[in-house]
Motif scaffolding. Structure first.
Motif, PDB file in Angstrom:
ATOM      1  N   ILE A 165       0.852  -1.191   0.000  1.00  0.00           N
ATOM      2  CA  ILE A 165       0.000   0.000   0.000  1.00  0.00           C
ATOM      3  C   ILE A 165       0.894   1.249   0.000  1.00  0.00           C
ATOM      4  N   ALA A 166       0.707   2.079  -1.018  1.00  0.00           N
ATOM      5  CA  ALA A 166       1.564   3.265  -1.156  1.00  0.00           C
ATOM      6  C   ALA A 166       1.183   4.320  -0.131  1.00  0.00           C
ATOM      7  N   LEU A 167       2.211   4.936   0.453  1.00  0.00           N
ATOM      8  CA  LEU A 167       2.023   6.057   1.385  1.00  0.00           C
ATOM      9  C   LEU A 167       2.176   7.358   0.599  1.00  0.00           C
ATOM     10  N   LYS A 217       2.178   8.303  -3.325  1.00  0.00           N
ATOM     11  CA  LYS A 217       1.637   7.550  -4.459  1.00  0.00           C
ATOM     12  C   LYS A 217       2.412   7.723  -5.754  1.00  0.00           C
ATOM     13  N   TYR A 218       2.419   6.651  -6.499  1.00  0.00           N
ATOM     14  CA  TYR A 218       2.891   6.632  -7.895  1.00  0.00           C
ATOM     15  C   TYR A 218       1.660   6.868  -8.761  1.00  0.00           C
ATOM     16  N   TRP A 219       1.640   7.960  -9.473  1.00  0.00           N
ATOM     17  CA  TRP A 219       0.506   8.251 -10.372  1.00  0.00           C
ATOM     18  C   TRP A 219       1.035   9.100 -11.511  1.00  0.00           C
ATOM     19  N   GLY A 220       1.271   8.467 -12.623  1.00  0.00           N
ATOM     20  CA  GLY A 220       1.906   9.139 -13.759  1.00  0.00           C
ATOM     21  C   GLY A 220       3.182   8.395 -14.103  1.00  0.00           C
ATOM     22  N   LYS A 221       3.297   7.987 -15.379  1.00  0.00           N
ATOM     23  CA  LYS A 221       4.496   7.238 -15.782  1.00  0.00           C
ATOM     24  C   LYS A 221       4.867   7.556 -17.215  1.00  0.00           C
ATOM     25  N   LYS A 222       6.089   7.199 -17.575  1.00  0.00           N
ATOM     26  CA  LYS A 222       6.555   7.363 -18.956  1.00  0.00           C
ATOM     27  C   LYS A 222       7.158   6.037 -19.421  1.00  0.00           C
ATOM     28  N   PRO A 261       9.893   3.357 -20.621  1.00  0.00           N
ATOM     29  CA  PRO A 261       9.196   2.086 -20.495  1.00  0.00           C
ATOM     30  C   PRO A 261       8.842   1.807 -19.026  1.00  0.00           C
ATOM     31  N   GLN A 262       7.624   2.220 -18.663  1.00  0.00           N
ATOM     32  CA  GLN A 262       7.129   1.910 -17.321  1.00  0.00           C
ATOM     33  C   GLN A 262       8.020   2.523 -16.234  1.00  0.00           C
ATOM     34  N   LEU A 263       8.325   3.825 -16.426  1.00  0.00           N
ATOM     35  CA  LEU A 263       9.150   4.538 -15.449  1.00  0.00           C
ATOM     36  C   LEU A 263       8.274   5.561 -14.738  1.00  0.00           C
ATOM     37  N   GLY A 316       5.881  -5.370 -15.624  1.00  0.00           N
ATOM     38  CA  GLY A 316       4.515  -5.895 -15.670  1.00  0.00           C
ATOM     39  C   GLY A 316       3.524  -4.903 -15.092  1.00  0.00           C
ATOM     40  N   SER A 317       3.861  -4.330 -13.954  1.00  0.00           N
ATOM     41  CA  SER A 317       3.016  -3.332 -13.309  1.00  0.00           C
ATOM     42  C   SER A 317       3.918  -2.485 -12.425  1.00  0.00           C
ATOM     43  N   GLY A 318       3.822  -1.178 -12.552  1.00  0.00           N
ATOM     44  CA  GLY A 318       4.746  -0.298 -11.833  1.00  0.00           C
ATOM     45  C   GLY A 318       4.812  -0.585 -10.346  1.00  0.00           C
ATOM     46  N   SER A 319       3.651  -0.645  -9.704  1.00  0.00           N
ATOM     47  CA  SER A 319       3.650  -0.812  -8.249  1.00  0.00           C
ATOM     48  C   SER A 319       4.192  -2.188  -7.831  1.00  0.00           C
ATOM     49  N   ALA A 320       4.268  -3.136  -8.774  1.00  0.00           N
ATOM     50  CA  ALA A 320       4.823  -4.464  -8.462  1.00  0.00           C
ATOM     51  C   ALA A 320       6.313  -4.372  -8.114  1.00  0.00           C
ATOM     52  N   ALA A 321       6.975  -3.303  -8.587  1.00  0.00           N
ATOM     53  CA  ALA A 321       8.387  -3.103  -8.243  1.00  0.00           C
ATOM     54  C   ALA A 321       8.558  -3.000  -6.726  1.00  0.00           C
ATOM     55  N   ARG A 322       7.478  -2.604  -6.029  1.00  0.00           N
ATOM     56  CA  ARG A 322       7.538  -2.434  -4.568  1.00  0.00           C
ATOM     57  C   ARG A 322       7.043  -3.675  -3.832  1.00  0.00           C
ATOM     58  N   SER A 323       6.850  -4.797  -4.535  1.00  0.00           N
ATOM     59  CA  SER A 323       6.269  -5.982  -3.882  1.00  0.00           C
ATOM     60  C   SER A 323       7.232  -7.156  -3.773  1.00  0.00           C
ATOM     61  N   SER A 368      -8.974   1.555 -15.305  1.00  0.00           N
ATOM     62  CA  SER A 368      -7.794   0.688 -15.252  1.00  0.00           C
ATOM     63  C   SER A 368      -6.576   1.564 -14.942  1.00  0.00           C
ATOM     64  N   SER A 369      -5.525   0.931 -14.421  1.00  0.00           N
ATOM     65  CA  SER A 369      -4.375   1.763 -14.055  1.00  0.00           C
ATOM     66  C   SER A 369      -3.749   2.390 -15.299  1.00  0.00           C
ATOM     67  N   THR A 370      -3.800   1.684 -16.425  1.00  0.00           N
ATOM     68  CA  THR A 370      -3.221   2.265 -17.650  1.00  0.00           C
ATOM     69  C   THR A 370      -3.954   3.549 -18.015  1.00  0.00           C
ATOM     70  N   GLY A 410      -5.697   5.343 -16.002  1.00  0.00           N
ATOM     71  CA  GLY A 410      -5.461   6.281 -14.904  1.00  0.00           C
ATOM     72  C   GLY A 410      -4.138   7.018 -15.057  1.00  0.00           C
ATOM     73  N   HIS A 411      -3.060   6.279 -15.275  1.00  0.00           N
ATOM     74  CA  HIS A 411      -1.750   6.931 -15.414  1.00  0.00           C
ATOM     75  C   HIS A 411      -1.735   7.864 -16.629  1.00  0.00           C
ATOM     76  N   ASN A 412      -2.411   7.417 -17.695  1.00  0.00           N
ATOM     77  CA  ASN A 412      -2.447   8.252 -18.897  1.00  0.00           C
ATOM     78  C   ASN A 412      -3.138   9.591 -18.661  1.00  0.00           C
ATOM     79  N   LEU A 448      -6.044   5.598   0.288  1.00  0.00           N
ATOM     80  CA  LEU A 448      -6.905   5.052  -0.768  1.00  0.00           C
ATOM     81  C   LEU A 448      -6.040   4.619  -1.942  1.00  0.00           C
ATOM     82  N   ASP A 449      -6.478   3.598  -2.654  1.00  0.00           N
ATOM     83  CA  ASP A 449      -5.909   3.279  -3.959  1.00  0.00           C
ATOM     84  C   ASP A 449      -6.776   3.970  -4.993  1.00  0.00           C
ATOM     85  N   ALA A 450      -6.620   3.575  -6.243  1.00  0.00           N
ATOM     86  CA  ALA A 450      -7.456   4.190  -7.281  1.00  0.00           C
ATOM     87  C   ALA A 450      -8.821   3.500  -7.301  1.00  0.00           C
TER      88      ALA A 450
HETATM   89  C1  DP6 Z   1      -2.955   4.239  -7.282  1.00  0.00           C
HETATM   90  O1  DP6 Z   1       0.996  -0.161 -10.557  1.00  0.00           O
HETATM   91  O2  DP6 Z   1      -1.460  -0.539 -10.890  1.00  0.00           O
HETATM   92  O3  DP6 Z   1      -2.049   2.146  -6.615  1.00  0.00           O
HETATM   93  O4  DP6 Z   1       2.043   0.529 -13.676  1.00  0.00           O
HETATM   94  O5  DP6 Z   1      -0.069   0.728 -14.964  1.00  0.00           O
HETATM   95  O6  DP6 Z   1       0.405  -1.356 -13.654  1.00  0.00           O
HETATM   96  P1  DP6 Z   1       0.605   0.143 -13.773  1.00  0.00           P
HETATM   97  O7  DP6 Z   1      -0.148   0.806 -12.555  1.00  0.00           O
HETATM   98  P2  DP6 Z   1      -0.276   0.350 -11.052  1.00  0.00           P
HETATM   99  O8  DP6 Z   1      -0.616   1.765 -10.384  1.00  0.00           O
HETATM  100  C2  DP6 Z   1      -0.881   1.832  -9.024  1.00  0.00           C
HETATM  101  C3  DP6 Z   1      -1.206   3.200  -8.635  1.00  0.00           C
HETATM  102  C4  DP6 Z   1      -1.713   3.370  -7.227  1.00  0.00           C
HETATM  103  C5  DP6 Z   1      -0.688   4.106  -6.380  1.00  0.00           C
HETATM  104  C6  DP6 Z   1       0.519   3.322  -5.969  1.00  0.00           C
HETATM  105  O9  DP6 Z   1       0.416   2.098  -5.738  1.00  0.00           O
HETATM  106  O10 DP6 Z   1       1.571   3.959  -5.822  1.00  0.00           O
END
Ligand code: DP6
Length: 361
Positions: free
Chosen positions: A29-31, A33-38, A40-42, A164-171, A222-224, A226-228, A313-315
């Motif tokens: 659970i992000a404290l 948040k990651y929201w917005g990417k470029k 390749p999945q940065l 595969g999924s940005g937030s998975a880097a933190r798992s 979807s997160s895609t 959302g980030h877009n 909250l998540d998205a």
């Molecule tokens: C709102 O990691 O699900 O949970 O990189 O497109 O797979 P993709 O997105 P994802 O985005 C999670 C965003 C969030 C905030 C967070 O976990 O930091």
């Protein structure tokens, strides 16, 4: 560490005809948040999360040698049921990681996966799911090239999971993980998550996260998508600056055990994430009336009892309630007596901070 460090370069080469690996990887659970990417999945900004303990994905890969394929050959089962609709996401993942783990083209795979939390809980399983799969692939790499160090193993697992999924880097690891390059945070990288290297006060040990399932449906956005929404968003640049500032503030709060600052950063991050969605085009409101009921109850309880409970909250509409170990009785009573009524079918999940993924023999 650069991208090229993750290209498969075996110093030893073993023969691996067939086999099986299983990993259990946690959700997070992000404290901040990651929201917005470029590509390749940065990430556009650094983020930090608590690794969870109970909410996780268990994935087994069975593999057997085949003639080299253009595309990676696999079947996927979710909770013992063949799931062809999961295939496109995994195909895309394999396509992205192939240059770093080219050996995957030489095998046929059967992937079997399940979550420890209900699938229809509105909890995203992409973080734990991609991490578990990336770790299984890394176990193959280790079997082929046993010289790989534990440090590189974890970094590369996070690097692959991120694709595969940005937030998975933190798992992959725990209890606190940073993903995204930040000048003031040692070893931080856009390419993979790292264990938070700062001091963490006792107050944050064994922190609790009770997840209130307000809406168990599929994600509305979807997160895609959302980030877009952050591309061309009028407030995006300011938001990325703010998130990076919050990374410094939260590091300080974690060090000092400053629960009040922690609460104000975490709640503001959650509301900012939702504000970004409300002010994008198209715009979305992902909270439900019961999300707001819960938030107001939490604020009233905090006011009345001076508790250190807070929410994030998540998205989506579900609410994560964070609180220190020493308040667990008091907060649990409050959750049961006042908050559960706002959950779909009274469902909630009790979780706490965990220490990362583990291999299951
Ligand atoms: C709102 O990691 O699900 O949970 O990189 O497109 O797979 P993709 O997105 P994802 O985005 C999670 C965003 C969030 C905030 C967070 O976990 O930091």
């Amino acid at each position: 560490m650069e991208r090229d460090n993750f290209i498969y370069k075996p110093t030893q080469k073993r023969i691996l005809d067939d086999g099986s690996f299983t990993w259990k990887a946690p959700s997070n659970i992000a404290l901040v948040k990651y929201w917005g990417k470029k590509e390749p999945q940065l990430p556009e900004n650094a983020s930090i999360s608590f690794t969870l303990d109970a909410c996780s994905t268990i994935t087994t890969i069975d593999f057997s040698k085949s003639k080299p394929n253009e595309n990676v050959n696999f079947d996927i089962y979710f909770e013992d049921e063949k799931k062809d609709d999961f295939k496109p996401k995994i195909e895309k993942f394999f396509e992205r990681i192939k240059q770093y783990v080219p050996f995957i083209s030489d095998y046929n795979f059967v992937i079997k996966t399940r979550n420890t939390f209900p699938h229809s809980s509105g909890i995203a399983s992409s973080a734990s799911g991609m991490s578990a799969l990336a770790l299984c692939i890394m176990s193959m790499e280790k079997a082929l090239n046993p010289a790989i160090s534990d440090e590189l193993f974890n970094k590369k697992a996070s690097f692959l999971a991120r694709l595969g999924s940005g937030s998975a880097a933190r798992s992959v690891e725990g209890p606190l993980v940073v993903w995204g390059k930040h000048d003031k945070i040692d070893n931080s990288s856009d390419l993979f998550g790292v264990k938070f290297s700062g001091t963490v006060h006792e107050n944050f040990k064994n922190y609790h996260d009770t997840i209130l399932l307000v809406d168990k449906g599929e994600k509305q956005v979807s997160s895609t998508v959302g980030h877009n929404l952050m591309n061309n968003h009028p407030f995006a640049q300011q938001r990325f600056v703010q998130a990076n500032e919050n990374m410094i503030k939260i590091s300080e709060a974690l060090k000092l055990g400053d629960l009040k600052s922690f609460i104000s950063i975490v709640e503001s991050e959650a509301l900012t994430l939702h504000s970004m969605m409300m002010t994008s085009h198209p715009y979305f409101i992902l909270m439900k009336p019961n999300t707001l009921e819960i938030i107001n109850k939490i604020w009233a309880f905090r006011e009345k009892t001076n508790s250190n409970i807070c929410f994030t909250l998540d998205a989506g509409a579900n609410v994560h309630i964070l609180f220190p170990e020493k308040e667990k009785e008091k907060v649990n009573d409050f959750i049961i007596s006042e908050l559960i009524q706002f959950c779909q079918n009274n469902h909630y999940i009790c979780d706490r901070v965990g220490f990362g993924a583990r291999q299951i023999q």
